[in-house]
Write a protein that holds these residues in place. Sequence first.
Motif, PDB file in Angstrom:
ATOM      1  N   ARG A 307       0.931  -1.442  -0.199  1.00  0.00           N
ATOM      2  CA  ARG A 307      -0.152  -0.095   0.064  1.00  0.00           C
ATOM      3  C   ARG A 307       1.119   1.072   0.361  1.00  0.00           C
ATOM      4  NH1 ARG A 307      -5.825   0.962  -0.479  1.00  0.00           N
ATOM      5  NH2 ARG A 307      -5.314   2.215   1.397  1.00  0.00           N
ATOM      6  N   GLY A 308       2.088   0.578   0.779  1.00  0.00           N
ATOM      7  CA  GLY A 308       3.164   2.632   0.666  1.00  0.00           C
ATOM      8  C   GLY A 308       3.600   2.324  -0.340  1.00  0.00           C
ATOM      9  N   LEU A 309       4.145   1.376  -1.111  1.00  0.00           N
ATOM     10  CA  LEU A 309       4.413   1.672  -2.724  1.00  0.00           C
ATOM     11  C   LEU A 309       3.750   2.191  -3.491  1.00  0.00           C
ATOM     12  CD1 LEU A 309       7.209  -1.507  -3.968  1.00  0.00           C
ATOM     13  CD2 LEU A 309       5.326  -0.284  -5.117  1.00  0.00           C
ATOM     14  N   THR A 310       2.605   1.229  -3.371  1.00  0.00           N
ATOM     15  CA  THR A 310       1.736   1.818  -4.345  1.00  0.00           C
ATOM     16  C   THR A 310       0.843   3.213  -3.800  1.00  0.00           C
ATOM     17  OG1 THR A 310       0.089   0.738  -3.339  1.00  0.00           O
ATOM     18  CG2 THR A 310       0.639  -0.518  -5.284  1.00  0.00           C
ATOM     19  N   ALA A 311       1.124   4.085  -3.387  1.00  0.00           N
ATOM     20  CA  ALA A 311       0.766   5.418  -3.126  1.00  0.00           C
ATOM     21  C   ALA A 311       1.855   6.010  -3.390  1.00  0.00           C
ATOM     22  CB  ALA A 311       0.642   4.842  -1.535  1.00  0.00           C
ATOM     23  N   HIS A 312       3.148   5.506  -2.917  1.00  0.00           N
ATOM     24  CA  HIS A 312       3.882   6.758  -3.261  1.00  0.00           C
ATOM     25  C   HIS A 312       3.879   6.937  -4.983  1.00  0.00           C
ATOM     26  CE1 HIS A 312       8.524   8.617  -3.106  1.00  0.00           C
ATOM     27  NE2 HIS A 312       8.498   7.285  -4.798  1.00  0.00           N
ATOM     28  N   CYS A 313       4.100   5.979  -5.902  1.00  0.00           N
ATOM     29  CA  CYS A 313       4.379   5.928  -7.062  1.00  0.00           C
ATOM     30  C   CYS A 313       3.280   6.597  -7.971  1.00  0.00           C
ATOM     31  CB  CYS A 313       4.787   4.039  -7.643  1.00  0.00           C
ATOM     32  SG  CYS A 313       6.050   2.944  -6.898  1.00  0.00           S
ATOM     33  N   ALA A 314       1.774   6.321  -7.400  1.00  0.00           N
ATOM     34  CA  ALA A 314       1.021   6.115  -8.285  1.00  0.00           C
ATOM     35  C   ALA A 314       0.812   8.736  -7.660  1.00  0.00           C
ATOM     36  CB  ALA A 314      -0.513   6.266  -7.498  1.00  0.00           C
ATOM     37  N   LEU A 315       1.328   8.837  -6.575  1.00  0.00           N
ATOM     38  CA  LEU A 315       1.195   9.854  -6.168  1.00  0.00           C
ATOM     39  C   LEU A 315       2.718  10.413  -7.298  1.00  0.00           C
ATOM     40  CD1 LEU A 315       1.033  10.036  -2.623  1.00  0.00           C
ATOM     41  CD2 LEU A 315      -0.665  11.488  -4.216  1.00  0.00           C
TER      42      LEU A 315
END
Length: 381
Positions: A307-315
Amino acid sequence: MPRPTSTPRAWKRIFWRQILLALGLLGLFLYGLPKFRDGGRWLAQLKCPCELSLLNQSQRAPGQADMLLMAAHPRHRHLETLIPMGVCPSATMSLLRDNFTGALHPWARPEVLTCTPWGAPIIWDGTFDPDVAQQEASQQNLTIGLTVFAVGRYLEKYLERFLETAEQHFMVGQRVVYYVFTERPGAVPRVTLGPDRRLRVERVVRERRWQDVSMARMRTLHAALGGRLGREAHFVFCMDVDQHFSGAFGPEALAESVAQLHSWHYHWPRWLLPFERDVRSAAALTRGEGDFYYHAAVFGGSVAALRGLTAHCALGLAWDRARGLEASWHDESHLNKFFWLHKPTKVLSPEFCWSPDIGPRAEIRRPRLLWAPKEYRLLRD
């Protein structure tokens, strides 16, 4: 007066001079003196010579095609193995343990790098006991998710083989839930699944460009991890569909945060790795930053970590798009920025995702995943 004998220190000095000379000659042989300054820069921006087909003639810098063809030549790929990977310090070796494999055996593979500078293991065949990994995972009563995006022609071309080989090799003996994201749920092939293995199909919107398909998956994965996928699975792997399993991909790969060494770049020096260099991009890394170059075809971890990884990349992708920017390698560039800031707790060797185009190498004993032939012109039109 007798001539003094050479000291061990003198021999060491001679040895390292010979190594440096060999590496220098290798660099000249691979890249060529006339093209070193310009061509080397272009080579650093490309992940593998197969990407040459993505660029039309007007997009290629002078010398770029020659550089890529030289890098693709089997002789040059063989010489690349002379570039040392580094050595895991003895003090670190003795401390390497894992939640799923117990004590690791990094000394079993002295020819390769078996740990990172921050003490995370790099998993190679022979450094772990697969039976211990299976027992540990079974005792923890885990459910493992595997996500894959099959959009456009990628569905017919690759998905069936991906799923069939996953049934043969991916987390055998464990509870598994597959999540297939596609714009055509009705076209997903029916694959016979083993006990405690389920397949879920999620509809996604077809993006106009293939680059947008690649970049949109981080946003889609983040939402799925916050929904049913996150409730069903304890650990999740996210993979590209244009590859197939060829060997056991088991619980030895599990960890809180898992990154995959890119098979085309694990021998390359850091200055040549294709990190994003446009300082305006959220994915940018400076020349002194970056540890290894990681492949976005395989990454994984716990639901919370992903969740942290995908949030960082999406942002980061949204930040770039708002400013009219696009990182050279799209979501993979942002993934590499994330793993620079938040070090993975486990790194998978290139054996876990190997490109047959490179050819056989002694250090690649048992490939787990193999890239499918890249047919970009056919699939991305």
